[in-house]
Design an enzyme around this catalytic site. Structure first.
Site, PDB file in Angstrom:
ATOM      1  N   ASP A 111      32.904  33.855  40.714  1.00 57.17           N
ATOM      2  CA  ASP A 111      32.990  35.300  40.881  1.00 57.17           C
ATOM      3  C   ASP A 111      34.448  35.741  40.772  1.00 57.17           C
ATOM      4  OD1 ASP A 111      31.999  37.821  41.391  1.00 57.17           O
ATOM      5  OD2 ASP A 111      31.977  37.588  43.568  1.00 57.17           O
ATOM      6  N   ASP A 128      37.612  38.049  35.076  1.00 54.26           N
ATOM      7  CA  ASP A 128      37.945  39.423  35.436  1.00 54.26           C
ATOM      8  C   ASP A 128      39.351  39.758  34.949  1.00 54.26           C
ATOM      9  OD1 ASP A 128      38.310  41.915  36.436  1.00 54.26           O
ATOM     10  OD2 ASP A 128      37.964  41.395  38.540  1.00 54.26           O
TER      11      ASP A 128
END
Length: 285
Positions: A85, A107
């Site tokens: 994540d 990300d």
């Protein structure tokens, strides 16, 4: 059942009109609770692992071995993905993949668009060569999650989303559309018109970060507009902490961690089961 990537489970969810929950791992009890809930509900599940949580548990290798051990000991039969994540760099994504993660999120949303495309493409190339799925993000999801802090919410641009998907070959996209990490201050306000446009322009499953505290009607609308993955962590953390406090307040003599972490595990499991039913993933494995 061996760990799988997210690609197939999310494509199936998108086409059948439900979402798969990503539930974050923080320790052994969280992992046990989430896997037990998935098996009982016959639901596919995504185990989210932030870089900070991985460090806390010992590292990527430890997390993978723990999950694999539980899959075997619990005789898990449903599809399970283990997903990095908010991967902060290509190197971190590669490290997770090499340790056995079956999915990663890169990300690079804080970088200029062209740099995001470049970094994401590099991750996709390596991940896909190993059969690993990739999630990317555009815009800014507010709040704080682990090492990731964002002030305010910046909506993702639909045309940039289309271009990012086309140029990188990612498997799913997390466009920032008003959700936040952590507890909400006030009412959630999701950009459904933008979600619909991004869903139709990109054609890939969409991801909703910050799934805690979003009303069921908004969850259902998001799913109808192509959201196939919803991330939940805060709600599980709050439920487990509340249960620990209750146990210790009721008996100040308790010192065996199993006596308070066991009930915490049950609280997490109850919360996850509720989310799986809300997302529509129960009995979809």
């Amino acid at each position: 059942m061996p760990l799988v990537s997210m690609t197939e489970m999310l494509n199936k969810a998108k086409s059948e009109g439900y979402a798969v929950g990503q539930f974050n791992l923080n320790n052994l009890e969280f992992t046990q609770a989430i896997l037990q809930a998935a098996e009982e509900e016959k639901s596919p599940v995504i185990l989210g692992v932030s870089e900070g949580a991985a460090r806390y548990m010992g590292g990527f290798n430890t997390v993978v071995k723990m999950v694999e051990g539980l899959l075997e000991d619990y005789k898990i039969t449903v599809p399970v993905a283990i997903h990095l994540d908010h991967g902060s760099s290509f190197d971190k994504c590669k490290e997770a993949i090499d340790a056995g993660f079956t999915s990663v999120m890169i990300d690079a949303s804080h970088d200029p668009f062209e740099q995001n495309v470049e970094t994401t493409s590099k991750v996709v190339e390596y991940a896909h060569s190993k059969g690993v799925s990739v999630e990317a993000e555009l815009g800014t999801v507010g709040g704080q999650e682990d090492d990731v802090v964002a002030d305010g919410v910046i909506y993702a641009d639909a045309k940039e989303c289309e271009e990012l998907v086309k140029r990188t070959g990612i498997d799913c996209l997390a466009p920032a559309l008003g959700s936040v990490h952590g507890p909400y201050k006030g009412e959630p306000n999701l950009g459904f018109a933008e979600m619909e446009e991004i869903g139709s322009l990109t054609g890939v499953p969409l991801v909703l970060h910050g799934g805690t505290g979003i009303p069921t009607k908004d969850i259902q609308k998001s799913i109808s507009l192509g959201t196939a993955k919803i991330n939940v962590n805060t709600e599980n953390q709050i439920a487990s902490a509340k249960r620990v406090r209750e146990v210790l307040a009721a008996d100040t003599e308790v010192y065996d961690p199993r006596k308070y972490l066991g009930p915490a595990r049950e609280a997490i499991k109850e919360t996850v089961i509720g989310k799986m039913r809300e997302f529509g993933s129960s009995n979809k494995a």
